[in-house]
Design a protein around this motif. Structure first.
Motif, PDB file in Angstrom:
ATOM      1  N   ALA A 144       2.549 -42.012  21.979  1.00 32.38           N
ATOM      2  CA  ALA A 144       2.285 -40.732  21.318  1.00 32.38           C
ATOM      3  C   ALA A 144       2.841 -39.581  22.150  1.00 32.38           C
ATOM      4  N   GLY A 145       3.563 -38.691  21.492  1.00 29.15           N
ATOM      5  CA  GLY A 145       4.095 -37.514  22.161  1.00 29.15           C
ATOM      6  C   GLY A 145       5.500 -37.671  22.696  1.00 29.15           C
ATOM      7  N   VAL A 146       6.083 -38.851  22.575  1.00 27.26           N
ATOM      8  CA  VAL A 146       7.441 -39.078  23.077  1.00 27.26           C
ATOM      9  C   VAL A 146       8.432 -38.798  21.952  1.00 27.26           C
ATOM     10  N   ALA A 147       9.176 -37.714  22.086  1.00 33.20           N
ATOM     11  CA  ALA A 147      10.208 -37.379  21.110  1.00 33.20           C
ATOM     12  C   ALA A 147      11.480 -38.168  21.419  1.00 33.20           C
ATOM     13  N   PRO A 148      12.293 -38.465  20.395  1.00 27.96           N
ATOM     14  CA  PRO A 148      13.530 -39.236  20.644  1.00 27.96           C
ATOM     15  C   PRO A 148      14.423 -38.602  21.693  1.00 27.96           C
ATOM     16  N   GLY A 149      14.561 -37.282  21.671  1.00 31.70           N
ATOM     17  CA  GLY A 149      15.414 -36.618  22.648  1.00 31.70           C
ATOM     18  C   GLY A 149      14.885 -36.759  24.060  1.00 31.70           C
ATOM     19  N   LEU A 150      13.580 -36.662  24.226  1.00 34.92           N
ATOM     20  CA  LEU A 150      12.974 -36.806  25.548  1.00 34.92           C
ATOM     21  C   LEU A 150      13.178 -38.222  26.072  1.00 34.92           C
ATOM     22  N   TYR A 151      13.069 -39.209  25.178  1.00 32.49           N
ATOM     23  CA  TYR A 151      13.269 -40.596  25.619  1.00 32.49           C
ATOM     24  C   TYR A 151      14.710 -40.822  26.045  1.00 32.49           C
ATOM     25  N   ARG A 152      15.663 -40.394  25.228  1.00 32.31           N
ATOM     26  CA  ARG A 152      17.074 -40.665  25.518  1.00 32.31           C
ATOM     27  C   ARG A 152      17.543 -39.953  26.783  1.00 32.31           C
ATOM     28  N   SER A 153      17.184 -38.686  26.919  1.00 34.38           N
ATOM     29  CA  SER A 153      17.745 -37.884  28.010  1.00 34.38           C
ATOM     30  C   SER A 153      16.967 -37.994  29.311  1.00 34.38           C
ATOM     31  N   PHE A 154      15.723 -38.471  29.253  1.00 35.42           N
ATOM     32  CA  PHE A 154      14.911 -38.464  30.475  1.00 35.42           C
ATOM     33  C   PHE A 154      14.169 -39.766  30.723  1.00 35.42           C
ATOM     34  N   LEU A 155      13.244 -40.125  29.866  1.00 31.91           N
ATOM     35  CA  LEU A 155      12.367 -41.264  30.138  1.00 31.91           C
ATOM     36  C   LEU A 155      13.159 -42.555  30.341  1.00 31.91           C
ATOM     37  N   SER A 156      14.149 -42.815  29.492  1.00 28.47           N
ATOM     38  CA  SER A 156      14.920 -44.058  29.619  1.00 28.47           C
ATOM     39  C   SER A 156      15.798 -44.069  30.860  1.00 28.47           C
ATOM     40  N   ARG A 157      16.087 -42.904  31.422  1.00 26.70           N
ATOM     41  CA  ARG A 157      16.959 -42.827  32.594  1.00 26.70           C
ATOM     42  C   ARG A 157      16.169 -42.756  33.899  1.00 26.70           C
TER      43      ARG A 157
END
Length: 211
Positions: free
Chosen positions: A172-185
């Protein structure tokens, strides 16, 4: 002085000829536009295919290098190639240079999210959601939280360790852009030690407090 007069039948024929010429000109213009559009589409399709196979070649070449050479040597290489107007460049990111999302302490996790630029309220909410997802304290059959129950396809937090970084997309609260640009990296599910700064990307180094 005599003035010639155009007979009605001749005037009608002239109008028909003019309309026919106008129609033929419009058809020719439309045909030309269609041919040009088709040629451009074919060229774009060819470029897309060329780019795809160049990228595929880069992936296969990197996998071959990793299977035959020490990882340190492969990380030191510049893996790139070009052919005509297409090429590839491979960037490797070692999992040892990332932060284990299952082991990071809540306080450090909050600081990392704040360093990303989230507001304190957003960072605290996301920190709590990540900790809830990985926490084994909740019963597996517990009803989903309100943030998950309201989804089109309701789901429950795992209530256990993340099995892959991709699971963060369901938190909850994880936007696609946040995941791609930050969390996944920044995060990984591998390793149990400190971050290897020799393998860490700039994104990871900027996220770690005090770096």
């Amino acid at each position: 002085m005599r003035m010639s007069r155009i007979r009605p039948r001749e005037g009608f024929a002239l109008i028909v000829v003019l309309w026919a010429l106008l129609l033929l000109g419009a058809l020719a213009a439309a045909f030309s536009l269609s041919m040009r559009t088709g040629a451009e589409a074919a060229r774009y399709g060819l470029d897309e295919e060329r780019a795809y196979f160049q990228a595929y070649s880069g992936i296969q070449r990197t996998m071959a290098l990793l299977s035959t050479l020490p990882a340190d040597n492969v990380f030191a290489l510049e893996i790139r190639a070009a052919s005509e107007d297409a090429g590839y460049e491979v960037a490797l990111e070692g999992e040892s240079g990332k932060i284990n999302v299952n082991l990071v302490q809540p306080g450090l996790l909050l600081e990392i999210l704040l360093n990303r630029g989230l507001t304190k309220e957003e960072a605290e909410r996301l920190r709590d959601a990540i900790v809830e997802w990985r926490s084994p304290k909740a019963a597996p059959d517990q009803a989903p939280a309100a943030d998950y129950a309201g989804l089109r396809e309701p789901l429950k937090p795992r209530y256990g360790p993340f099995r892959s970084v991709e699971e963060l997309k369901s938190v909850a609260g994880v936007a696609p852009g946040l995941y791609r640009s930050f969390l996944s990296r920044v995060f990984t599910v591998f390793g149990n030690g400190p971050v290897d700064v020799n393998r860490a990307s700039e994104t990871v180094l900027r996220a770690v407090p005090g770096m």
